[in-house]
Each structure stands twice: as C-alpha cells, then as structure tokens.
Write a protein that holds these residues in place. Structure first.
Motif, PDB file in Angstrom:
ATOM      1  N   SER A   1       0.813  -1.220   0.000  1.00 42.31           N
ATOM      2  CA  SER A   1       0.000   0.000   0.000  1.00 42.31           C
ATOM      3  C   SER A   1       0.848   1.272   0.000  1.00 42.31           C
ATOM      4  O   SER A   1       0.309   2.373   0.042  1.00 42.31           O
ATOM      5  CB  SER A   1      -0.934   0.007   1.216  1.00 42.31           C
ATOM      6  OG  SER A   1      -0.170   0.005   2.407  1.00 42.31           O
ATOM      7  N   ASP A   2       2.178   1.106  -0.067  1.00 44.16           N
ATOM      8  CA  ASP A   2       3.066   2.267  -0.107  1.00 44.16           C
ATOM      9  C   ASP A   2       3.772   2.381  -1.447  1.00 44.16           C
ATOM     10  O   ASP A   2       4.149   1.379  -2.050  1.00 44.16           O
ATOM     11  CB  ASP A   2       4.145   2.172   0.993  1.00 44.16           C
ATOM     12  CG  ASP A   2       3.590   2.399   2.380  1.00 44.16           C
ATOM     13  OD1 ASP A   2       2.528   3.039   2.509  1.00 44.16           O
ATOM     14  OD2 ASP A   2       4.233   1.942   3.347  1.00 44.16           O
TER      15      ASP A   2
ATOM     16  N   THR B   1      -1.554   5.011  -7.269  1.00 37.25           N
ATOM     17  CA  THR B   1      -2.948   4.695  -6.946  1.00 37.25           C
ATOM     18  C   THR B   1      -3.438   3.517  -7.772  1.00 37.25           C
ATOM     19  O   THR B   1      -4.058   2.593  -7.253  1.00 37.25           O
ATOM     20  CB  THR B   1      -3.840   5.930  -7.169  1.00 37.25           C
ATOM     21  OG1 THR B   1      -3.364   6.996  -6.331  1.00 37.25           O
ATOM     22  CG2 THR B   1      -5.290   5.637  -6.839  1.00 37.25           C
TER      23      THR B   1
ATOM     24  N   ASP C   1      -1.774   3.436  -1.182  1.00 41.02           N
ATOM     25  CA  ASP C   1      -2.579   4.415  -0.455  1.00 41.02           C
ATOM     26  C   ASP C   1      -1.794   5.678  -0.125  1.00 41.02           C
ATOM     27  O   ASP C   1      -2.369   6.702   0.205  1.00 41.02           O
ATOM     28  CB  ASP C   1      -3.060   3.837   0.889  1.00 41.02           C
ATOM     29  CG  ASP C   1      -3.993   2.664   0.718  1.00 41.02           C
ATOM     30  OD1 ASP C   1      -4.681   2.593  -0.312  1.00 41.02           O
ATOM     31  OD2 ASP C   1      -4.029   1.813   1.627  1.00 41.02           O
ATOM     32  N   ARG C   2      -0.429   5.538  -0.142  1.00 41.43           N
ATOM     33  CA  ARG C   2       0.431   6.658   0.255  1.00 41.43           C
ATOM     34  C   ARG C   2       1.630   6.737  -0.672  1.00 41.43           C
ATOM     35  O   ARG C   2       2.161   5.719  -1.098  1.00 41.43           O
ATOM     36  CB  ARG C   2       0.969   6.459   1.680  1.00 41.43           C
ATOM     37  CG  ARG C   2      -0.050   6.225   2.718  1.00 41.43           C
ATOM     38  CD  ARG C   2       0.515   6.090   4.118  1.00 41.43           C
ATOM     39  NE  ARG C   2       1.670   5.213   4.209  1.00 41.43           N
ATOM     40  CZ  ARG C   2       2.529   5.216   5.218  1.00 41.43           C
ATOM     41  NH1 ARG C   2       2.384   6.066   6.210  1.00 41.43           N
ATOM     42  NH2 ARG C   2       3.538   4.383   5.252  1.00 41.43           N
TER      43      ARG C   2
ATOM     44  N   ASP D   1      -1.091  11.419   0.965  1.00 37.88           N
ATOM     45  CA  ASP D   1      -2.166  10.424   1.029  1.00 37.88           C
ATOM     46  C   ASP D   1      -2.841  10.369  -0.326  1.00 37.88           C
ATOM     47  O   ASP D   1      -3.191  11.401  -0.910  1.00 37.88           O
ATOM     48  CB  ASP D   1      -3.154  10.799   2.130  1.00 37.88           C
ATOM     49  CG  ASP D   1      -2.529  10.692   3.508  1.00 37.88           C
ATOM     50  OD1 ASP D   1      -1.880   9.664   3.790  1.00 37.88           O
ATOM     51  OD2 ASP D   1      -2.695  11.640   4.305  1.00 37.88           O
TER      52      ASP D   1
ATOM     53  N   CYS E   1      -5.519   8.096  -1.002  1.00 36.36           N
ATOM     54  CA  CYS E   1      -6.910   7.654  -0.924  1.00 36.36           C
ATOM     55  C   CYS E   1      -7.839   8.853  -0.913  1.00 36.36           C
ATOM     56  O   CYS E   1      -7.600   9.817  -0.197  1.00 36.36           O
ATOM     57  CB  CYS E   1      -7.152   6.848   0.357  1.00 36.36           C
ATOM     58  SG  CYS E   1      -6.280   5.311   0.383  1.00 36.36           S
ATOM     59  N   SER E   2      -8.863   8.760  -1.708  1.00 31.98           N
ATOM     60  CA  SER E   2      -9.862   9.829  -1.645  1.00 31.98           C
ATOM     61  C   SER E   2     -11.090   9.256  -0.944  1.00 31.98           C
ATOM     62  O   SER E   2     -11.439   8.092  -1.124  1.00 31.98           O
ATOM     63  CB  SER E   2     -10.224  10.327  -3.037  1.00 31.98           C
ATOM     64  OG  SER E   2     -10.698   9.259  -3.822  1.00 31.98           O
TER      65      SER E   2
END
Length: 155
Positions: free
Chosen positions: A73-74, A104, A109-110, A150, A152-153
């Motif tokens: 997720s990074d 994305t 996510d980051r 970040d 994620c929306s």
C-alpha cells in the motif's frame, strides 16, 4: 509548447542520470557533495525492471524524470527531477501527478517522499505533509525531510 509523459528508452538512461545531476546541482551544492550523490542520482537499466519511470519531454527534448516503486500500500517516490532550464514550467507538477496516479492504480494508499530540503516546499504544495526525517542515502549523518502524500480519496 508540446509536452508528453512517456516511458524512457534504455539508451536515454545516461542522459536522464545527467539531468538528475544537473537538477540537484541547482541547490548550490559543492562538487564533493554532488559526487557523493552521483550513485543515488543515476538511473540503471535494472531500474526499468524493478521500478516505474516516466520521462517528461517538452518540445522534443528531455525535460524531467520521475521514478516510483510500489510495495503493497506504499509507493516510494525515488526520483523527481526537472531540467534546470524548465524549472517552474509545470513539468514537476505533471511528473508528480503521474507518480500519484500510477501509485494509486497499482494499489498504493500513500506516496512516501524523502526530499531534498530545498525541494520539500514543492511537495508540500502538492499536498504532501511532513512526517519526520530520514537518513540520506548518500551523505552519512545528513537527514532529509520525509513527507507523505495520502492517495486515498474519501468518497
């Protein structure tokens, strides 16, 4: 003015490494410092297998380069450099958008950024926030601002 973001050709890697070196030098570092950073500023053919790289081309010439590596997720922003002659023309913003969009799309996510202290304000303008300091990969004892964007929306 025509601008495109595209993958690099392997034969462009030496020119892209030189672009990274010139771009880093705009902050006024001395030659010893710059030589200590040369390895970290270079793009190796193996990078094409293990990371994602984009080239910004403007009016037919190399204008910038960005490199990310997504792990779970990074996503790490490994490089984002703009040719000094076209700084503040939107190239950096376009490459940052490419990095965030690709990260994305690959499930990150980051976006993690270890920035040159002089480049940190740019990343803050792009919406990244400070989360601490990271050790320099080139200069023992030096620390760099560590920032996170970040991705994620909330919908």
């Amino acid at each position: 003015m025509s601008r495109i973001i595209r993958p690099p050709a392997i034969e462009e890697l030496p020119a892209l490494s030189a672009l990274c070196f010139r771009s880093k030098a705009v902050w006024g570092y001395d030659s010893d410092f710059m030589e200590a950073c040369r390895g970290e500023l270079s793009i190796d053919p193996s990078d094409l297998r293990y990371t994602s790289i984009a080239v910004a081309e403007q009016d037919g010439g190399l204008a910038g380069v960005a490199q990310i590596k997504v792990t779970g997720s990074d996503a790490d922003l490994l490089k984002l450099f703009v040719e000094p002659a076209v700084l503040r023309s939107g190239i950096g913003r376009a490459l940052f958008a490419w990095a965030a969009d690709l990260a994305t799309s690959q499930g990150a996510d980051r976006l993690l950024i270890e920035a040159d202290p002089d480049a940190a304000p740019f990343y803050r303008r792009m919406g990244a926030r400070d989360v601490g300091l990271a050790p320099s990969g080139s200069i023992p004892g030096r620390t760099l601002p560590k920032l996170v964007k970040d991705l994620c929306s909330i919908s």
